[in-house]
Write a protein that holds these residues in place. Structure first.
Motif, PDB file in Angstrom:
ATOM      1  N   MET A  27       0.813  -1.214   0.000  1.00 53.54           N
ATOM      2  CA  MET A  27       0.000   0.000   0.000  1.00 53.54           C
ATOM      3  C   MET A  27       0.846   1.264   0.000  1.00 53.54           C
ATOM      4  O   MET A  27       0.424   2.312  -0.491  1.00 53.54           O
ATOM      5  CB  MET A  27      -0.934  -0.009   1.221  1.00 53.54           C
ATOM      6  CG  MET A  27      -1.931  -1.162   1.230  1.00 53.54           C
ATOM      7  SD  MET A  27      -2.826  -1.302   2.797  1.00 53.54           S
ATOM      8  CE  MET A  27      -3.870   0.151   2.733  1.00 53.54           C
ATOM      9  N   LEU A  28       2.053   1.163   0.603  1.00 50.51           N
ATOM     10  CA  LEU A  28       2.967   2.308   0.683  1.00 50.51           C
ATOM     11  C   LEU A  28       4.341   1.872   0.171  1.00 50.51           C
ATOM     12  O   LEU A  28       5.300   1.763   0.949  1.00 50.51           O
ATOM     13  CB  LEU A  28       3.067   2.815   2.126  1.00 50.51           C
ATOM     14  CG  LEU A  28       1.829   3.454   2.736  1.00 50.51           C
ATOM     15  CD1 LEU A  28       2.036   3.703   4.221  1.00 50.51           C
ATOM     16  CD2 LEU A  28       1.485   4.762   2.031  1.00 50.51           C
ATOM     17  N   VAL A 132       3.992   9.067  16.188  1.00 48.21           N
ATOM     18  CA  VAL A 132       3.631   7.708  16.555  1.00 48.21           C
ATOM     19  C   VAL A 132       2.179   7.473  16.151  1.00 48.21           C
ATOM     20  O   VAL A 132       1.311   8.316  16.414  1.00 48.21           O
ATOM     21  CB  VAL A 132       3.792   7.479  18.070  1.00 48.21           C
ATOM     22  CG1 VAL A 132       3.154   6.151  18.494  1.00 48.21           C
ATOM     23  CG2 VAL A 132       5.258   7.498  18.464  1.00 48.21           C
ATOM     24  N   VAL A 133       1.932   6.349  15.491  1.00 50.50           N
ATOM     25  CA  VAL A 133       0.567   5.907  15.206  1.00 50.50           C
ATOM     26  C   VAL A 133       0.247   4.808  16.207  1.00 50.50           C
ATOM     27  O   VAL A 133       0.880   3.743  16.193  1.00 50.50           O
ATOM     28  CB  VAL A 133       0.427   5.389  13.765  1.00 50.50           C
ATOM     29  CG1 VAL A 133      -1.026   4.992  13.497  1.00 50.50           C
ATOM     30  CG2 VAL A 133       0.882   6.441  12.759  1.00 50.50           C
ATOM     31  N   PHE A 134      -0.697   5.066  17.090  1.00 52.18           N
ATOM     32  CA  PHE A 134      -1.022   4.127  18.167  1.00 52.18           C
ATOM     33  C   PHE A 134      -2.270   3.355  17.767  1.00 52.18           C
ATOM     34  O   PHE A 134      -3.377   3.894  17.739  1.00 52.18           O
ATOM     35  CB  PHE A 134      -1.251   4.866  19.480  1.00 52.18           C
ATOM     36  CG  PHE A 134      -1.254   3.979  20.695  1.00 52.18           C
ATOM     37  CD1 PHE A 134      -0.105   3.817  21.451  1.00 52.18           C
ATOM     38  CD2 PHE A 134      -2.406   3.296  21.072  1.00 52.18           C
ATOM     39  CE1 PHE A 134      -0.100   2.988  22.569  1.00 52.18           C
ATOM     40  CE2 PHE A 134      -2.412   2.471  22.189  1.00 52.18           C
ATOM     41  CZ  PHE A 134      -1.253   2.317  22.938  1.00 52.18           C
ATOM     42  N   LEU A 135      -2.069   2.068  17.443  1.00 57.35           N
ATOM     43  CA  LEU A 135      -3.172   1.197  17.050  1.00 57.35           C
ATOM     44  C   LEU A 135      -3.725   0.525  18.299  1.00 57.35           C
ATOM     45  O   LEU A 135      -3.077  -0.349  18.878  1.00 57.35           O
ATOM     46  CB  LEU A 135      -2.670   0.159  16.040  1.00 57.35           C
ATOM     47  CG  LEU A 135      -3.702  -0.799  15.440  1.00 57.35           C
ATOM     48  CD1 LEU A 135      -4.813  -0.023  14.736  1.00 57.35           C
ATOM     49  CD2 LEU A 135      -3.021  -1.752  14.462  1.00 57.35           C
ATOM     50  N   ASP A 136      -4.887   0.940  18.695  1.00 58.94           N
ATOM     51  CA  ASP A 136      -5.447   0.488  19.970  1.00 58.94           C
ATOM     52  C   ASP A 136      -6.195  -0.832  19.799  1.00 58.94           C
ATOM     53  O   ASP A 136      -6.582  -1.218  18.683  1.00 58.94           O
ATOM     54  CB  ASP A 136      -6.383   1.560  20.524  1.00 58.94           C
ATOM     55  CG  ASP A 136      -6.327   1.641  22.041  1.00 58.94           C
ATOM     56  OD1 ASP A 136      -5.762   0.733  22.679  1.00 58.94           O
ATOM     57  OD2 ASP A 136      -6.848   2.631  22.596  1.00 58.94           O
ATOM     58  N   VAL A 137      -6.409  -1.511  20.905  1.00 63.11           N
ATOM     59  CA  VAL A 137      -7.197  -2.739  20.944  1.00 63.11           C
ATOM     60  C   VAL A 137      -7.643  -2.955  22.378  1.00 63.11           C
ATOM     61  O   VAL A 137      -6.911  -2.637  23.321  1.00 63.11           O
ATOM     62  CB  VAL A 137      -6.379  -3.953  20.432  1.00 63.11           C
ATOM     63  CG1 VAL A 137      -5.215  -4.269  21.372  1.00 63.11           C
ATOM     64  CG2 VAL A 137      -7.252  -5.183  20.240  1.00 63.11           C
ATOM     65  N   VAL A 187       1.308  11.950  18.773  1.00 65.77           N
ATOM     66  CA  VAL A 187       0.683  10.624  18.707  1.00 65.77           C
ATOM     67  C   VAL A 187      -0.687  10.739  18.044  1.00 65.77           C
ATOM     68  O   VAL A 187      -1.494  11.590  18.418  1.00 65.77           O
ATOM     69  CB  VAL A 187       0.520  10.006  20.112  1.00 65.77           C
ATOM     70  CG1 VAL A 187      -0.193   8.660  20.024  1.00 65.77           C
ATOM     71  CG2 VAL A 187       1.874   9.853  20.790  1.00 65.77           C
ATOM     72  N   THR A 188      -0.940   9.881  17.068  1.00 63.79           N
ATOM     73  CA  THR A 188      -2.260   9.748  16.460  1.00 63.79           C
ATOM     74  C   THR A 188      -2.877   8.455  16.960  1.00 63.79           C
ATOM     75  O   THR A 188      -2.332   7.371  16.738  1.00 63.79           O
ATOM     76  CB  THR A 188      -2.172   9.722  14.926  1.00 63.79           C
ATOM     77  OG1 THR A 188      -1.572  10.928  14.460  1.00 63.79           O
ATOM     78  CG2 THR A 188      -3.558   9.585  14.316  1.00 63.79           C
ATOM     79  N   MET A 189      -4.005   8.556  17.647  1.00 62.73           N
ATOM     80  CA  MET A 189      -4.673   7.387  18.194  1.00 62.73           C
ATOM     81  C   MET A 189      -5.643   6.821  17.160  1.00 62.73           C
ATOM     82  O   MET A 189      -6.457   7.553  16.595  1.00 62.73           O
ATOM     83  CB  MET A 189      -5.436   7.745  19.465  1.00 62.73           C
ATOM     84  CG  MET A 189      -4.578   8.287  20.594  1.00 62.73           C
ATOM     85  SD  MET A 189      -3.458   7.050  21.289  1.00 62.73           S
ATOM     86  CE  MET A 189      -4.623   5.865  21.972  1.00 62.73           C
ATOM     87  N   GLU A 205      -3.761   6.039   5.927  1.00 62.27           N
ATOM     88  CA  GLU A 205      -4.350   7.378   5.863  1.00 62.27           C
ATOM     89  C   GLU A 205      -3.603   8.363   6.747  1.00 62.27           C
ATOM     90  O   GLU A 205      -3.390   9.513   6.379  1.00 62.27           O
ATOM     91  CB  GLU A 205      -5.834   7.308   6.259  1.00 62.27           C
ATOM     92  CG  GLU A 205      -6.707   6.603   5.245  1.00 62.27           C
ATOM     93  CD  GLU A 205      -8.164   6.532   5.670  1.00 62.27           C
ATOM     94  OE1 GLU A 205      -8.478   7.045   6.784  1.00 62.27           O
ATOM     95  OE2 GLU A 205      -8.982   5.967   4.932  1.00 62.27           O
ATOM     96  N   VAL A 206      -3.178   7.892   7.927  1.00 64.63           N
ATOM     97  CA  VAL A 206      -2.422   8.776   8.829  1.00 64.63           C
ATOM     98  C   VAL A 206      -1.083   9.131   8.218  1.00 64.63           C
ATOM     99  O   VAL A 206      -0.692  10.312   8.185  1.00 64.63           O
ATOM    100  CB  VAL A 206      -2.225   8.097  10.197  1.00 64.63           C
ATOM    101  CG1 VAL A 206      -1.282   8.941  11.071  1.00 64.63           C
ATOM    102  CG2 VAL A 206      -3.550   7.886  10.909  1.00 64.63           C
ATOM    103  N   LEU A 207      -0.385   8.138   7.696  1.00 66.23           N
ATOM    104  CA  LEU A 207       0.946   8.387   7.152  1.00 66.23           C
ATOM    105  C   LEU A 207       0.880   9.229   5.878  1.00 66.23           C
ATOM    106  O   LEU A 207       1.778  10.053   5.622  1.00 66.23           O
ATOM    107  CB  LEU A 207       1.660   7.063   6.864  1.00 66.23           C
ATOM    108  CG  LEU A 207       1.925   6.185   8.089  1.00 66.23           C
ATOM    109  CD1 LEU A 207       2.571   4.871   7.666  1.00 66.23           C
ATOM    110  CD2 LEU A 207       2.798   6.921   9.103  1.00 66.23           C
TER     111      LEU A 207
END
Length: 209
Positions: A27-28, A132-137, A187-189, A205-207
Motif C-alpha cells: 500500500m505504501l 507515533v501511530v497508536f493502534l489500539d485494541v 501521537v495519532t490514536m 491514511e495517517v501516514l
C-alpha cells in the motif's frame, strides 16, 4: 536524522501491528518497513531472527527460573539496537515506519522488574520519531486474537498461569506505560480495527496525511 521521515507503529499486544505492516508494504511502496519480524529482516541480519525465535522458545519459558529479568533485558537490547541501526542506515529520502521501536520493549522490561535506569536512558537518547501511530485494541479483543489465551507468552500477562484476569491487568498497564513513553512525541490514536486490512488502511491514511 535531520529531515528523516521516521514514524513508529505502536500498540498493545494483539493490536495487529505486524499484520497491518505486512499489508502496508504494497500500500505504501515508497516507505520502508522496519521490524524484527522475520518477514522484514534482511538475510544478512538472520541473527536477529534466530535471537527472536530463541527468546520465545527458550528464554521466556525459563524466565524467573533459568533466566533473570536482567538477562532477558540484555538479550532484548539486541532488538532495540537493531531497530535503531536500521533507521539510521536508511536513505534519509526514504520514509520509514518502525514496529514499536524501543518503546514496547522498554515498557515490558519495566513491568518485568528491570531497574536499569542507565540502559533506559540510553534507549531514550535514540533519535525520536516524527510521530507515533497508536493502534489500539481492547484486552477482550486481544485475548480472542491470542486464541482465548492459548497463545500467550510470559511477557503478555501477569502471574504464572496466564488467566484472563492476569492478561487484562497486564495489557491495561502496558497500554498506560506505552502512552507514557511517547508523551513528548506527536501521537495519532487509532481506535480498534475489525481486521488487518482496515487497520492497514487506517494507518496508511495517517501516514499519507
Amino acid at each position: 536524522m535531520s529531515g528523516r521521515r521516521f514514524h513508529v507503529l505502536l500498540g498493545p499486544d494483539g493490536a495487529g501491528k505486524s499484520s497491518a505492516m505486512g499489508r502496508l508494504v504494497s500500500m505504501l511502496p515508497e516507505w520502508r518497513m522496519v521490524s524484527t519480524d522475520r518477514a522484514f529482516v534482511a538475510p544478512e541480519h538472520a541473527l536477529i531472527t534466530r535471537l527472536r525465535r530463541d527468546v520465545h522458545d527458550h528464554l521466556l519459558p525459563g524466565l524467573g527460573t533459568a533466566y533473570s529479568a536482567d538477562f532477558m533485558a540484555s538479550v532484548l537490547q539486541t532488538a532495540v539496537v537493531h531497530l535503531r541501526d536500521q533507521v539510521q542506515e536508511t536513505d534519509p529520502r526514504v520514509p520509514v515506519l518502525v514496529d514499536s521501536y524501543y518503546y514496547k520493549i522498554l515498557a515490558k522490561c519495566r513491568m518485568a522488574g528491570v531497574r536499569d535506569s542507565r540502559m533506559y536512558s540510553w534507549w531514550r537518547s535514540f533519535p525520536q520519531p516524527s510521530g507515533v501511530v497508536f493502534l489500539d485494541v481492547s484486552p477482550g479483543s486481544a485475548w480472542r486474537r491470542r486464541g482465548d489465551g492459548a497463545r500467550l507468552n510470559a511477557l503478555e500477562h501477569d502471574g504464572q498461569d496466564g488467566s484472563w484476569a492476569e492478561f487484562e491487568g497486564y495489557q491495561r498497564n502496558l497500554r498506560k506505560l506505552l502512552l507514557e513513553e511517547v508523551r513528548e512525541v506527536p501521537v495519532t490514536m487509532l481506535a480498534e480495527q475489525p481486521d488487518a486490512d482496515r487497520a492497514a488502511e487506517a494507518v496508511r491514511e495517517v501516514l499519507a496525511s
